[in-house]
Write a protein that holds these residues in place. Structure first.
Motif, PDB file in Angstrom:
ATOM      1  N   HIS A  73       3.049  53.626  24.685  1.00 41.89           N
ATOM      2  CA  HIS A  73       4.176  53.757  23.744  1.00 41.89           C
ATOM      3  C   HIS A  73       3.702  54.298  22.397  1.00 41.89           C
ATOM      4  O   HIS A  73       4.409  55.084  21.755  1.00 41.89           O
ATOM      5  CB  HIS A  73       4.873  52.412  23.560  1.00 41.89           C
ATOM      6  N   HIS A  74       2.524  53.885  21.962  1.00 41.40           N
ATOM      7  CA  HIS A  74       1.975  54.381  20.703  1.00 41.40           C
ATOM      8  C   HIS A  74       1.713  55.891  20.811  1.00 41.40           C
ATOM      9  O   HIS A  74       1.994  56.649  19.873  1.00 41.40           O
ATOM     10  CB  HIS A  74       0.676  53.651  20.378  1.00 41.40           C
ATOM     11  N   GLY A  75       1.176  56.314  21.959  1.00 45.39           N
ATOM     12  CA  GLY A  75       0.956  57.735  22.172  1.00 45.39           C
ATOM     13  C   GLY A  75       2.254  58.525  22.198  1.00 45.39           C
ATOM     14  O   GLY A  75       2.305  59.679  21.759  1.00 45.39           O
ATOM     15  N   ARG A  76       3.312  57.905  22.666  1.00 47.73           N
ATOM     16  CA  ARG A  76       4.617  58.546  22.723  1.00 47.73           C
ATOM     17  C   ARG A  76       5.293  58.585  21.348  1.00 47.73           C
ATOM     18  O   ARG A  76       6.234  59.350  21.116  1.00 47.73           O
ATOM     19  CB  ARG A  76       5.501  57.778  23.719  1.00 47.73           C
ATOM     20  N   GLY A  77       4.824  57.724  20.426  1.00 51.36           N
ATOM     21  CA  GLY A  77       5.419  57.680  19.098  1.00 51.36           C
ATOM     22  C   GLY A  77       6.382  56.537  18.883  1.00 51.36           C
ATOM     23  O   GLY A  77       6.990  56.415  17.819  1.00 51.36           O
ATOM     24  N   ASN A  78       6.526  55.644  19.873  1.00 47.09           N
ATOM     25  CA  ASN A  78       7.412  54.487  19.757  1.00 47.09           C
ATOM     26  C   ASN A  78       6.596  53.309  19.226  1.00 47.09           C
ATOM     27  O   ASN A  78       6.058  52.509  19.984  1.00 47.09           O
ATOM     28  CB  ASN A  78       8.025  54.150  21.120  1.00 47.09           C
ATOM     29  N   HIS A  79       6.488  53.195  17.908  1.00 46.48           N
ATOM     30  CA  HIS A  79       5.602  52.207  17.301  1.00 46.48           C
ATOM     31  C   HIS A  79       6.214  50.806  17.259  1.00 46.48           C
ATOM     32  O   HIS A  79       5.497  49.826  17.083  1.00 46.48           O
ATOM     33  CB  HIS A  79       5.228  52.661  15.892  1.00 46.48           C
ATOM     34  N   LYS A  80       7.530  50.677  17.404  1.00 48.66           N
ATOM     35  CA  LYS A  80       8.164  49.347  17.389  1.00 48.66           C
ATOM     36  C   LYS A  80       8.047  48.633  18.729  1.00 48.66           C
ATOM     37  O   LYS A  80       8.277  47.428  18.807  1.00 48.66           O
ATOM     38  CB  LYS A  80       9.643  49.488  17.004  1.00 48.66           C
ATOM     39  N   ALA A  81       7.675  49.380  19.784  1.00 46.56           N
ATOM     40  CA  ALA A  81       7.571  48.769  21.110  1.00 46.56           C
ATOM     41  C   ALA A  81       6.576  47.619  21.124  1.00 46.56           C
ATOM     42  O   ALA A  81       6.741  46.646  21.872  1.00 46.56           O
ATOM     43  CB  ALA A  81       7.177  49.822  22.148  1.00 46.56           C
ATOM     44  N   ALA A  82       5.528  47.722  20.293  1.00 46.01           N
ATOM     45  CA  ALA A  82       4.494  46.687  20.280  1.00 46.01           C
ATOM     46  C   ALA A  82       5.062  45.316  19.956  1.00 46.01           C
ATOM     47  O   ALA A  82       4.548  44.299  20.436  1.00 46.01           O
ATOM     48  CB  ALA A  82       3.408  47.055  19.266  1.00 46.01           C
ATOM     49  N   GLN A  83       6.128  45.249  19.159  1.00 46.86           N
ATOM     50  CA  GLN A  83       6.697  43.957  18.780  1.00 46.86           C
ATOM     51  C   GLN A  83       7.245  43.208  19.993  1.00 46.86           C
ATOM     52  O   GLN A  83       6.924  42.041  20.217  1.00 46.86           O
ATOM     53  CB  GLN A  83       7.800  44.167  17.740  1.00 46.86           C
ATOM     54  N   GLY A 302       0.708  58.646  27.724  1.00 41.90           N
ATOM     55  CA  GLY A 302       1.999  58.465  27.074  1.00 41.90           C
ATOM     56  C   GLY A 302       2.543  59.755  26.484  1.00 41.90           C
ATOM     57  O   GLY A 302       3.762  59.921  26.337  1.00 41.90           O
ATOM     58  N   ARG A 303       1.649  60.704  26.157  1.00 42.95           N
ATOM     59  CA  ARG A 303       2.072  62.015  25.640  1.00 42.95           C
ATOM     60  C   ARG A 303       2.224  63.048  26.757  1.00 42.95           C
ATOM     61  O   ARG A 303       2.479  64.221  26.482  1.00 42.95           O
ATOM     62  CB  ARG A 303       1.036  62.534  24.641  1.00 42.95           C
ATOM     63  N   ASN A 304       1.984  62.626  28.010  1.00 42.52           N
ATOM     64  CA  ASN A 304       1.986  63.536  29.166  1.00 42.52           C
ATOM     65  C   ASN A 304       0.862  64.567  29.094  1.00 42.52           C
ATOM     66  O   ASN A 304       0.938  65.634  29.717  1.00 42.52           O
ATOM     67  CB  ASN A 304       3.339  64.256  29.315  1.00 42.52           C
ATOM     68  N   ASN A 305      -0.220  64.253  28.378  1.00 46.03           N
ATOM     69  CA  ASN A 305      -1.410  65.115  28.335  1.00 46.03           C
ATOM     70  C   ASN A 305      -2.339  64.746  29.489  1.00 46.03           C
ATOM     71  O   ASN A 305      -3.425  64.182  29.299  1.00 46.03           O
ATOM     72  CB  ASN A 305      -2.141  64.959  26.994  1.00 46.03           C
ATOM     73  N   PHE A 306      -1.907  65.046  30.713  1.00 47.53           N
ATOM     74  CA  PHE A 306      -2.631  64.597  31.899  1.00 47.53           C
ATOM     75  C   PHE A 306      -3.996  65.282  32.048  1.00 47.53           C
ATOM     76  O   PHE A 306      -4.958  64.669  32.518  1.00 47.53           O
ATOM     77  CB  PHE A 306      -1.788  64.806  33.150  1.00 47.53           C
ATOM     78  N   ASP A 307      -4.094  66.556  31.673  1.00 47.37           N
ATOM     79  CA  ASP A 307      -5.378  67.260  31.781  1.00 47.37           C
ATOM     80  C   ASP A 307      -6.420  66.638  30.861  1.00 47.37           C
ATOM     81  O   ASP A 307      -7.587  66.456  31.255  1.00 47.37           O
ATOM     82  CB  ASP A 307      -5.199  68.746  31.435  1.00 47.37           C
ATOM     83  N   GLU A 308      -5.999  66.297  29.647  1.00 42.95           N
ATOM     84  CA  GLU A 308      -6.917  65.660  28.698  1.00 42.95           C
ATOM     85  C   GLU A 308      -7.342  64.277  29.192  1.00 42.95           C
ATOM     86  O   GLU A 308      -8.522  63.893  29.092  1.00 42.95           O
ATOM     87  CB  GLU A 308      -6.244  65.536  27.330  1.00 42.95           C
TER      88      GLU A 308
END
Length: 458
Positions: A73-83, A302-308
């Motif tokens: 979620h952090h990689g996706r940019g959803n920072h409130k999910a951690a709560q 989470g960013r869909n950067n599967f190759d990386e």
């Protein structure tokens, strides 16, 4: 490795590795500070620590689920999910620990009697387990907070707070075991009291730190946003259930290995208690890098950067075992320097510990490889059910039976019984490597949660 990736790796791995090594130093202090009290006291600390370790595996399963989901979620940019995810982890763990705390309070002798008939050992360990009941709940909350923060790439604060607690714990060990100055002489009980005080201070410091920084994971923020738990309930349950079963059964499996040692003899159990913290320090160093691997891969998934993510997985799989071999060789070469500081070289226990250390130094590379494959790669992509099956096959169908047969059928020396864990490790490596090559773990786990949030909003 690209300079940016290397900087990320060091920033994430080094604080975690240092913290885990400090925890291992604490484990060593718990054991070695009571060596003057005799083998039964050493074995009591070891067997009590192993029981706590089994329960810490439950906490670790829940904490790993937090880490996996928060990282993506952090990689996706959803920072409130951690709560919401952190709240789920804390509450579910506290509920799970209650029945174990009741057993520690009312029937520790029955539990310990399954492992040893040594009355002194049972007496020491029973008192330790009763006093450390609060330690279970304190440790769980701290593990959950640390898992969430590391998944958000915040690693320095957990290290600093853990360092304060560990230094305090070691100092209190010394003062309370031997009754220095105005402090009472408590022996083995002093180790338990010191641990509870230090963990209490650590959690209070955590809460104060988060509150002062007005961090989104501070206690008041979690309470006010408890409704955020609902959208993440399904994904957390899906991740946490197999992980908790996996970690718990694995923890009980290591407890059985400990039980086999106890039936071989008190000296075998004492040697295992002495070597385990040294082995723990060895693995702590690499666990930091494996944790960094998991976070970096999870954030890229989470960013869909599967190759990386796949590139990172390949490089960790190659370099971590090589580094482990080199470190093991160094640890073995330095053995004449540090081992005599811990034990009298004329003691029979010294020779047995020396033999166990040989096994640790020259075979731990396979454990490091398994940590990368399982923790760093497969679990980062949510492939938890396969990991559960792999662990159960490798440990319960291969490793534990091999140790049992070595100890009770062939009646081999304890060093051979100890080495039988390699049967489990090589089986695990074979199954995990094949799975990693299939690329099933290349998955973005945040998509279902995003759909759940949209449904909540509607």
């Amino acid at each position: 490795m690209h300079p940016t990736r290397l900087q990320q790796l060091i920033r994430l791995a080094l604080p975690t590795a240092l913290q885990n090594m400090l925890v291992s130093v604490l484990g060593m202090s718990d054991v070695f500070m009571v060596t003057a009290l005799g083998a039964a006291a050493v074995a009591a600390i070891g067997i009590s620590a192993k029981l706590h370790f089994v329960l810490i595996m439950i906490m670790a399963g829940l904490g790993t689920a937090i880490s996996i989901l928060v990282a993506q979620h952090h990689g996706r940019g959803n920072h409130k999910a951690a709560q919401g995810i952190l709240s789920l982890g804390v509450l579910s763990g506290l509920a799970l620990l209650v029945p174990f705390a009741l057993v520690f309070l009312f029937a520790p002798e029955l539990l310990l009697g399954l492992l040893t008939q040594d009355e002194n050992l049972i007496r020491y360990a029973s008192g330790y387990l009763r006093i450390t009941i609060p330690l279970l709940f304190l440790t769980h909350v701290i593990i959950c907070y640390e898992s969430a923060l590391r998944a958000r790439s915040e690693t320095v604060a957990p290290l600093v707070l853990a360092t304060v607690a560990i230094v305090l714990n070691i100092a209190l060990n010394y003062l309370l075991i031997y009754g220095i100055g105005p402090f009472p002489q408590l022996g083995v009980t002093g180790v338990a009291v010191a641990s509870v005080i230090a963990r209490t201070v650590q959690l209070l410091l955590f809460l104060v730190y988060l509150a002062m920084r007005r961090h989104p994971l501070r206690l008041t923020s979690l309470y006010q946003t408890r409704q955020l738990m609902r959208p993440y309930l399904k994904s957390y349950r899906s991740a946490a259930a197999p992980l908790t079963v996996n970690f718990t059964l694995w923890g009980f499996g290591t407890f059985i290995y400990h039980g086999i040692a106890s039936h071989v003899g008190t000296e075998a159990l004492a040697s295992l208690s002495l070597i385990s913290p040294i082995e723990g320090m060895y693995h702590a160093l690499f666990f930091g890098f494996v944790t960094a691997c998991s976070v970096l891969i999870g954030q890229n998934l989470g960013r869909n950067n599967f190759d990386e993510a796949e590139l990172l997985a390949r490089r960790f799989t190659l370099f971590a075992p090589i580094a482990s071999v080199l470190f093991g060789l160094l640890l073995f070469l330095l053995k004449p320097v540090y081992l005599p500081l811990l034990l009298d070289p004329t003691d029979s226990l010294y020779r047995l510990c020396e033999q166990l250390l040989f096994v640790v130094c020259f075979t731990s590379w396979i454990k490091t490889l398994n940590m990368v494959l399982i923790i760093g790669i497969l679990r980062a992509g949510g492939d938890n059910k396969y990991v559960l099956a792999t662990d159960m096959i490798a440990m319960w169908l291969l490793g534990i039976p091999a140790s049992f047969v070595a100890a009770f059928v062939f009646e081999l020396g304890y060093v051979w019984v100890y080495a039988m864990v390699l049967v489990e490790e090589f089986a695990k490596a074979t199954l995990s490597f094949r799975r990693a090559k299939k690329r099933i773990w290349l998955r973005n786990l945040t998509e279902d949660d995003a759909a759940g949030l949209e449904a909540e909003a509607a």
